[in-house]
Scaffold this motif. Structure first.
Motif, PDB file in Angstrom:
ATOM      1  N   LEU A 208      61.475  20.809  87.110  1.00  0.00           N
ATOM      2  CA  LEU A 208      60.217  20.254  86.616  1.00  0.00           C
ATOM      3  C   LEU A 208      59.144  21.331  86.512  1.00  0.00           C
ATOM      4  N   GLY A 209      59.149  22.275  87.457  1.00  0.00           N
ATOM      5  CA  GLY A 209      58.148  23.339  87.430  1.00  0.00           C
ATOM      6  C   GLY A 209      58.213  24.166  86.163  1.00  0.00           C
ATOM      7  N   SER A 210      59.429  24.438  85.687  1.00  0.00           N
ATOM      8  CA  SER A 210      59.577  25.207  84.460  1.00  0.00           C
ATOM      9  C   SER A 210      59.124  24.413  83.246  1.00  0.00           C
ATOM     10  N   VAL A 211      59.347  23.108  83.268  1.00  0.00           N
ATOM     11  CA  VAL A 211      58.876  22.254  82.176  1.00  0.00           C
ATOM     12  C   VAL A 211      57.349  22.255  82.147  1.00  0.00           C
ATOM     13  N   GLN A 267      52.378  35.405  80.326  1.00  0.00           N
ATOM     14  CA  GLN A 267      51.678  35.959  81.476  1.00  0.00           C
ATOM     15  C   GLN A 267      50.561  35.043  81.973  1.00  0.00           C
ATOM     16  N   LEU A 268      49.884  34.370  81.064  1.00  0.00           N
ATOM     17  CA  LEU A 268      48.734  33.553  81.452  1.00  0.00           C
ATOM     18  C   LEU A 268      49.142  32.201  82.028  1.00  0.00           C
ATOM     19  N   ALA A 269      50.195  31.592  81.495  1.00  0.00           N
ATOM     20  CA  ALA A 269      50.575  30.238  81.917  1.00  0.00           C
ATOM     21  C   ALA A 269      50.778  30.116  83.430  1.00  0.00           C
ATOM     22  N   PRO A 270      51.599  30.976  84.069  1.00  0.00           N
ATOM     23  CA  PRO A 270      51.771  30.833  85.521  1.00  0.00           C
ATOM     24  C   PRO A 270      50.501  31.134  86.304  1.00  0.00           C
ATOM     25  N   ARG A 271      49.652  32.006  85.781  1.00  0.00           N
ATOM     26  CA  ARG A 271      48.397  32.302  86.471  1.00  0.00           C
ATOM     27  C   ARG A 271      47.417  31.140  86.364  1.00  0.00           C
ATOM     28  N   ILE A 272      47.485  30.411  85.264  1.00  0.00           N
ATOM     29  CA  ILE A 272      46.658  29.210  85.114  1.00  0.00           C
ATOM     30  C   ILE A 272      47.117  28.134  86.093  1.00  0.00           C
ATOM     31  N   MET A 273      48.415  28.002  86.275  1.00  0.00           N
ATOM     32  CA  MET A 273      48.950  27.004  87.201  1.00  0.00           C
ATOM     33  C   MET A 273      48.792  27.433  88.656  1.00  0.00           C
ATOM     34  N   LEU A 274      48.711  28.757  88.881  1.00  0.00           N
ATOM     35  CA  LEU A 274      48.586  29.297  90.234  1.00  0.00           C
ATOM     36  C   LEU A 274      47.398  30.249  90.291  1.00  0.00           C
ATOM     37  N   PRO A 275      46.159  29.734  90.206  1.00  0.00           N
ATOM     38  CA  PRO A 275      44.988  30.616  90.219  1.00  0.00           C
ATOM     39  C   PRO A 275      44.944  31.460  91.476  1.00  0.00           C
ATOM     40  N   LEU A 309      55.183  25.955  98.463  1.00  0.00           N
ATOM     41  CA  LEU A 309      54.216  26.299  97.421  1.00  0.00           C
ATOM     42  C   LEU A 309      54.683  25.788  96.053  1.00  0.00           C
ATOM     43  N   ALA A 310      55.969  25.956  95.765  1.00  0.00           N
ATOM     44  CA  ALA A 310      56.511  25.506  94.484  1.00  0.00           C
ATOM     45  C   ALA A 310      56.340  24.002  94.322  1.00  0.00           C
ATOM     46  N   GLU A 311      56.632  23.260  95.376  1.00  0.00           N
ATOM     47  CA  GLU A 311      56.498  21.800  95.319  1.00  0.00           C
ATOM     48  C   GLU A 311      55.033  21.385  95.226  1.00  0.00           C
ATOM     49  N   PHE A 312      54.176  22.055  95.982  1.00  0.00           N
ATOM     50  CA  PHE A 312      52.759  21.690  96.018  1.00  0.00           C
ATOM     51  C   PHE A 312      52.092  21.920  94.659  1.00  0.00           C
ATOM     52  N   PHE A 313      52.377  23.068  94.026  1.00  0.00           N
ATOM     53  CA  PHE A 313      51.704  23.406  92.768  1.00  0.00           C
ATOM     54  C   PHE A 313      52.487  22.951  91.542  1.00  0.00           C
ATOM     55  N   VAL A 315      55.465  24.110  90.356  1.00  0.00           N
ATOM     56  CA  VAL A 315      56.026  25.231  89.618  1.00  0.00           C
ATOM     57  C   VAL A 315      57.447  25.489  90.112  1.00  0.00           C
ATOM     58  N   SER A 316      58.137  26.409  89.480  1.00  0.00           N
ATOM     59  CA  SER A 316      59.480  26.753  89.918  1.00  0.00           C
ATOM     60  C   SER A 316      59.411  27.649  91.158  1.00  0.00           C
ATOM     61  N   ARG A 317      60.510  27.693  91.878  1.00  0.00           N
ATOM     62  CA  ARG A 317      60.608  28.587  93.037  1.00  0.00           C
ATOM     63  C   ARG A 317      60.363  30.039  92.616  1.00  0.00           C
ATOM     64  N   GLN A 318      60.939  30.420  91.478  1.00  0.00           N
ATOM     65  CA  GLN A 318      60.786  31.798  91.010  1.00  0.00           C
ATOM     66  C   GLN A 318      59.331  32.116  90.714  1.00  0.00           C
ATOM     67  N   SER A 319      58.608  31.184  90.084  1.00  0.00           N
ATOM     68  CA  SER A 319      57.186  31.410  89.797  1.00  0.00           C
ATOM     69  C   SER A 319      56.386  31.569  91.080  1.00  0.00           C
ATOM     70  N   ALA A 320      56.671  30.727  92.080  1.00  0.00           N
ATOM     71  CA  ALA A 320      55.955  30.812  93.354  1.00  0.00           C
ATOM     72  C   ALA A 320      56.232  32.145  94.040  1.00  0.00           C
ATOM     73  N   LYS A 321      57.484  32.597  93.999  1.00  0.00           N
ATOM     74  CA  LYS A 321      57.839  33.881  94.616  1.00  0.00           C
ATOM     75  C   LYS A 321      57.123  35.042  93.926  1.00  0.00           C
ATOM     76  N   ILE A 322      57.185  35.067  92.594  1.00  0.00           N
ATOM     77  CA  ILE A 322      56.551  36.153  91.845  1.00  0.00           C
ATOM     78  C   ILE A 322      55.048  36.173  92.098  1.00  0.00           C
ATOM     79  N   ARG A 323      54.430  35.002  92.105  1.00  0.00           N
ATOM     80  CA  ARG A 323      52.983  34.940  92.315  1.00  0.00           C
ATOM     81  C   ARG A 323      52.618  35.372  93.725  1.00  0.00           C
ATOM     82  N   LEU A 324      53.476  35.059  94.688  1.00  0.00           N
ATOM     83  CA  LEU A 324      53.235  35.481  96.073  1.00  0.00           C
ATOM     84  C   LEU A 324      53.203  37.006  96.163  1.00  0.00           C
TER      85      LEU A 324
END
Length: 447
Positions: A208-211, A267-275, A309-313, A315-324
């Motif tokens: 769902l996070g990737s969608v 580049q912007l989409a994950p940063r918008i979801m994970l300010p 973090l992935a569940e809370f925001f 997003v996907s696990r990969q997005s949460a890891k990269i943003r971390l």
């Protein structure tokens, strides 16, 4: 240059009329030559844009008694792309005293000029305009609410037979091409500007996070790239179809407008979801709580934190890891790593040890081929100096290797000091581009 095509006639007429007006102040001179030297464009809300045009003008005396003089003038202008720049207007003329910086600069293709170190600032500006509550406290962005606020329409339709396109957005009314899974064939459908289509297969193939990321990705295209698409249409009514491919590379061709738009949206989409600030605040809170609850070191709780973090925001696990990693938790690099389908225990290393294209981990097929490619490496392996353990080549000493449940593995000390004991490998990521030659004009896709 911006006005060399398209609105040149209208621009010339208004520009030179303004020049002639200025000449009335010097009746003894006449202008013999003019040249546009540069155009700097600034983004504005909606489809409006403002721009400065610098003109070099050569003035020659009427009677020929004096030498010609050269002056530079700066024209401040504005116009709306949704009106095809027919409302173009010069709002100020002054002598040129140096280039004026634009707060939100656009390239001459009207694509935003965004540097890597500006991505967080740009994404926060997006949120302030369309989803300000995301900057007030940690929370998940609702992509359907964002779609509504932007005035877009979201639909679910199969997009391709292969399922290699997850989402697409239309900038103009027209005819879209879709795929019928029942009839096993493509079909045409009238579409409206601002329609976003998500392939329902993306829910089955991805989480769902990737969608959610795909939906936000299309919203970024609408906000940031609508001017570029409209300008392309203005310059050439019969321009070729646009198909955009998702790119994760930092090396984007400066001449490829589509690649730039896709890079920016990706580049912007994950940063918008994970300010940045809100994500970091939530991550610190979760790490602190998990360490107090379990008594474990930070490295040992990071995987639990990433999943939370992935569940809370949303997003996907990969997005949460990269943003971390982006916000400063470098230890997250060594988490959730899978090599040859096998889980690798978390590890960490001294900050600055690895470059962006380097890794401690290597698959078994690559590892097996190395001795034949490098004689020095082959000797080290044959002498038993390094052993291949847990997808790493590790110094063969008791400080770094131990037997557990009958299997050789890294010691905890080794996992916390990888720079001391493991070989570093440089890698290249190779991808194949998919040619999408069936899309209509003015549609961007996320593959």
């Amino acid at each position: 240059m911006f006005f060399e095509i398209g609105r040149q006639a209208t621009f010339d007429q208004k520009l030179w009329m303004e020049e002639e007006r200025k000449q009335l102040q010097e009746p003894s001179k006449t202008q013999s030559e003019r040249e546009v030297k540069s155009v700097r464009i600034n983004d504005e809300v909606g489809m409006r844009t403002c721009f400065d045009v610098v003109v070099e003008a050569t003035y020659a005396p009427i009677d020929g008694t004096e030498l010609s003089t050269v002056k530079w003038h700066q024209f401040s202008c504005w116009g709306s792309l949704d009106k095809s720049l027919n409302d173009f207007e010069i709002i100020n003329v002054e002598d040129y005293h140096g280039r004026r910086e634009m707060p939100q600069p656009l390239a001459d293709t009207l694509i935003p000029i965004i540097k890597k170190d500006e991505l967080d600032r740009i994404s926060e500006g997006f949120l302030r305009a369309y989803y300000p509550e995301m900057l007030e406290k940690p929370q998940a962005l609702n992509p359907f609410r964002l779609i509504e606020r932007l005035g877009l329409n979201l639909s679910m339709r199969h997009l391709t037979a292969k399922g290699d396109i997850f989402g697409q957005i239309y900038f103009e009314d027209g005819v879209g091409q879709f795929y019928s899974s029942d009839k096993k064939q493509t079909y045409s459908l009238q579409v409206k500007a601002g329609e976003v289509f998500i392939d329902p297969e993306s829910y089955a193939l991805r989480n769902l996070g990737s969608v959610n990321n795909t939906i936000v990705h299309e919203c970024v295209h609408w906000v940031k790239h609508r001017k570029a698409i409209a300008f392309k249409r203005l310059l050439n009514e019969n321009c070729e179809e646009l198909s955009c491919q998702l790119t994760t590379s930092d090396h984007v061709s400066k001449d490829d407008a589509i690649e730039w738009m896709e890079w920016q949206a990706s580049q912007l989409a994950p940063r918008i979801m994970l300010p940045q600030q809100m994500f970091k605040q939530k991550a610190e809170e979760l790490i602190r709580n998990q360490r107090e609850k379990t008594g474990l070191e930070e490295l040992e709780v990071l995987e639990m934190v990433i999943d939370t973090l992935a569940e809370f925001f949303g997003v996907s696990r990969q997005s949460a890891k990269i943003r971390l990693v982006d916000v400063g938790f470098v230890q997250a690099i060594g988490t959730f790593e899978y090599i040859d389908g096998k889980y690798i225990r978390p590890y960490t290393f001294k900050v600055g040890t690895l470059k962006k294209n380097q890794t401690f981990s290597i698959g078994i097929s690559d590892a097996a081929s190395l001795p034949s490619l490098n004689q020095d490496f082959a000797k080290m392996i044959s002498f038993g100096r390094y052993l291949y353990v847990e997808s790493h080549f590790v110094l063969n000493t008791p400080d770094y290797l131990e037997i557990s449940s009958g299997k050789l593995r890294l010691t905890d000390y080794a996992r916390y000091h990888m720079e001391e004991c493991c070989l570093i490998f440089e890698f290249q990521v190779k991808t194949s581009s998919i040619s999408h030659n069936y899309f209509n004009d003015y549609v961007l896709n996320r593959d």
